[in-house]
Design a protein around this motif. Structure first.
Motif, PDB file in Angstrom:
ATOM      1  N   GLU A   1       0.683  -1.057   0.100  1.00 15.15           N
ATOM      2  CA  GLU A   1      -0.074   0.140  -0.060  1.00 15.15           C
ATOM      3  C   GLU A   1       0.944   1.347   0.155  1.00 15.15           C
ATOM      4  O   GLU A   1       0.590   2.187  -0.840  1.00 15.15           O
ATOM      5  N   LEU A   2       1.987   1.502   0.900  1.00 10.50           N
ATOM      6  CA  LEU A   2       2.686   2.412   0.864  1.00 10.50           C
ATOM      7  C   LEU A   2       3.534   2.586  -0.291  1.00 10.50           C
ATOM      8  O   LEU A   2       3.659   3.942  -0.673  1.00 10.50           O
ATOM      9  N   VAL A   3       4.157   1.631  -0.841  1.00 14.78           N
ATOM     10  CA  VAL A   3       5.125   1.642  -2.154  1.00 14.78           C
ATOM     11  C   VAL A   3       3.979   2.260  -3.330  1.00 14.78           C
ATOM     12  O   VAL A   3       4.486   3.277  -4.035  1.00 14.78           O
ATOM     13  N   LYS A   4       2.840   1.681  -3.366  1.00 16.78           N
ATOM     14  CA  LYS A   4       2.069   2.029  -4.365  1.00 16.78           C
ATOM     15  C   LYS A   4       1.417   3.606  -4.247  1.00 16.78           C
ATOM     16  O   LYS A   4       1.693   4.269  -5.367  1.00 16.78           O
ATOM     17  N   GLU A   5       1.562   4.221  -3.092  1.00 16.64           N
ATOM     18  CA  GLU A   5       0.836   5.432  -2.811  1.00 16.64           C
ATOM     19  C   GLU A   5       2.426   6.415  -2.954  1.00 16.64           C
ATOM     20  O   GLU A   5       1.979   7.501  -3.533  1.00 16.64           O
ATOM     21  N   GLN A   6       3.479   5.864  -2.717  1.00 21.09           N
ATOM     22  CA  GLN A   6       4.680   6.762  -2.772  1.00 21.09           C
ATOM     23  C   GLN A   6       5.284   6.825  -4.093  1.00 21.09           C
ATOM     24  O   GLN A   6       6.082   7.799  -4.318  1.00 21.09           O
ATOM     25  N   SER A   7       5.115   5.611  -5.016  1.00 22.49           N
ATOM     26  CA  SER A   7       5.852   5.578  -6.173  1.00 22.49           C
ATOM     27  C   SER A   7       4.803   5.620  -7.405  1.00 22.49           C
ATOM     28  O   SER A   7       5.193   5.763  -8.613  1.00 22.49           O
ATOM     29  N   GLY A   8       3.529   5.178  -7.159  1.00 29.34           N
ATOM     30  CA  GLY A   8       2.734   5.001  -8.365  1.00 29.34           C
ATOM     31  C   GLY A   8       2.701   3.855  -9.134  1.00 29.34           C
ATOM     32  O   GLY A   8       1.963   3.615  -9.860  1.00 29.34           O
ATOM     33  N   LYS A   9       3.573   2.751  -8.306  1.00 29.97           N
ATOM     34  CA  LYS A   9       3.688   1.456  -9.221  1.00 29.97           C
ATOM     35  C   LYS A   9       3.423   0.296  -7.978  1.00 29.97           C
ATOM     36  O   LYS A   9       3.960   0.588  -6.635  1.00 29.97           O
ATOM     37  N   PRO A  10       2.877  -0.593  -8.398  1.00 31.86           N
ATOM     38  CA  PRO A  10       2.732  -1.827  -7.277  1.00 31.86           C
ATOM     39  C   PRO A  10       4.157  -2.335  -6.618  1.00 31.86           C
ATOM     40  O   PRO A  10       5.480  -2.122  -7.518  1.00 31.86           O
TER      41      PRO A  10
END
Length: 297
Positions: free
Chosen positions: A225-234
Motif C-alpha cells: 500500500e505504501l509503495v503504491k502510494e509513494q511511487s505510483g507503481k505496485p
C-alpha cells in the motif's frame, strides 16, 4: 565491496587510490586532454564499484551506460552509481574534472546526508545533467575548491571537504529533481527508499514482496500500500524492474547462456525465467539479445 554472481561475468573495478592522498574511498582529479586508454580497454563491458561523477568542460568521447550510448557534451555533468555497466566506444581529448567515492565513504557518519540525496540514490536512472552558464560557474568553482583542499593537506581538511561536498551535491540534487522527476523527497517517502535499497541488495535472492516486508518489519499488505502510494507503481513491479534491468545488461554485454543468466538471478527454472521475461517485454530473452545486438553492433 561484495560481488554478486551476476557481476562475475562483467568485471567490477575498485576505485584506484587518489594521487594526492592515497585514499581508496575518495578521489578527485583533473582531466588533462590526454587520451591514454589502451586499445584493449575499448568495447569491453565493465562495472565501476563506486560512484563516478564527471564535469566535462570540453570533449566528445562516446561511451555507454547500461544499454544507452552517450556522446559527451561540453559543459555537462555526468554521473553513475555502482554496478551499472560501462563500455568505452571511443575516446577523444577532453578537459574537466572527475570525482569518485565508494559506499564506504558514504558510510562515514559525517556523510550521512549525502546518501539521502536524489543524485546519489538516482531513482530515475539518470546519467546526464544539462547545465546553464550559472550552473557551470558554480559547479566548476566547487570542484576546484574540493580539488585544492584535497591536495593541500591543511588543518581540518576533512571537515572542509565534507562541507564542499554537501554544498555541491545538494546543488546537483536540485538540478536532478528539476530535470528528471520533480518527485517529492520528503520524509513520507522513507519506506519507498528503504524498500528500493533492500531490493538493490537482495534482488538475486528474493523475488517476492513478502520477503522484503519481513526485512522491513512490516506486513506485506502495508508495504504494498505504501509503495503504491509513494511511487505510483505496485511493490512487485520494482522487484521485476530490477530483475529486468540486470537481465538486459547481461543479455547485451555478455555471452552467458539464457540458463546461466536465469540461475544467476535466482530463477531455479529457466523456462519460467523465459516466460517471466516475455511477459514483461513481449520478447523472449533470446529475441531481445538478437534485436539489441543487431541495433547497436
Amino acid at each position: 565491496m561484495y560481488q554478486t554472481d551476476t557481476e562475475v561475468a562483467i568485471p567490477s573495478y575498485a576505485l584506484a587510490p587518489d594521487v594526492n592522498t592515497g585514499s581508496r574511498i575518495f578521489t578527485v582529479n583533473k582531466a588533462n586532454c590526454i587520451v591514454n586508454y589502451r586499445l584493449e580497454d575499448f568495447l569491453i563491458p565493465h562495472r565501476k564499484g563506486y560512484y563516478f561523477c564527471a564535469f566535462v568542460k570540453d570533449g566528445s568521447t562516446r561511451h555507454w551506460i547500461d544499454m544507452t550510448p552517450y556522446k559527451l557534451k561540453p559543459n555537462t555533468f555526468y554521473f553513475t552509481v555502482p554496478h551499472q555497466v560501462h563500455l568505452k566506444e571511443e575516446a577523444k581529448p577532453l578537459t574537466g574534472m572527475t570525482l569518485c567515492f565508494t559506499d564506504d565513504f558514504l558510510a562515514l557518519e559525517e556523510n550521512s546526508l549525502l546518501r539521502q540525496l536524489p543524485i546519489i540514490q538516482n531513482p530515475d536512472n539518470g546519467h546526464e545533467l544539462i547545465l546553464n552558464d550559472a550552473d557551470v560557474l558554480f559547479i566548476e568553482d566547487m570542484l576546484e575548491k574540493i580539488y585544492a583542499e584535497n591536495k593541500a593537506h591543511g588543518n581540518w581538511q576533512q571537515s572542509m571537504l565534507m562541507g564542499y561536498m554537501r554544498i555541491l551535491f545538494i546543488y546537483l540534487s536540485r538540478l536532478y529533481t528539476e530535470q528528471f522527476s520533480q518527485k517529492d523527497t520528503a520524509q513520507d517517502r522513507v519506506v519507498l527508499k528503504r524498500y528500493l535499497s533492500k531490493i538493490e541488495e537482495h534482488y538475486t535472492d528474493y523475488h517476492e514482496v513478502s520477503a522484503y516486508a519481513d526485512m522491513l518489519n512490516i506486513s506485506a499488505g502495508y508495504l504494498s500500500e505504501l509503495v503504491k502510494e509513494q511511487s505510483g507503481k505496485p511493490a512487485i513491479a520494482h522487484i521485476h524492474d530490477r530483475l529486468m534491468l540486470e537481465t538486459k545488461r547481461l543479455l547485451f554485454h555478455t555471452d552467458q547462456s539464457i540458463k546461466e543468466i536465469a540461475f544467476s538471478l535466482g530463477f531455479e527454472d529457466a523456462s519460467y525465467f523465459n516466460r517471466f521475461f516475455k511477459r514483461l517485454s513481449d520478447q523472449t530473452p533470446a529475441g531481445y539479445r538478437k534485436q539489441i545486438r543487431e541495433m547497436y553492433h
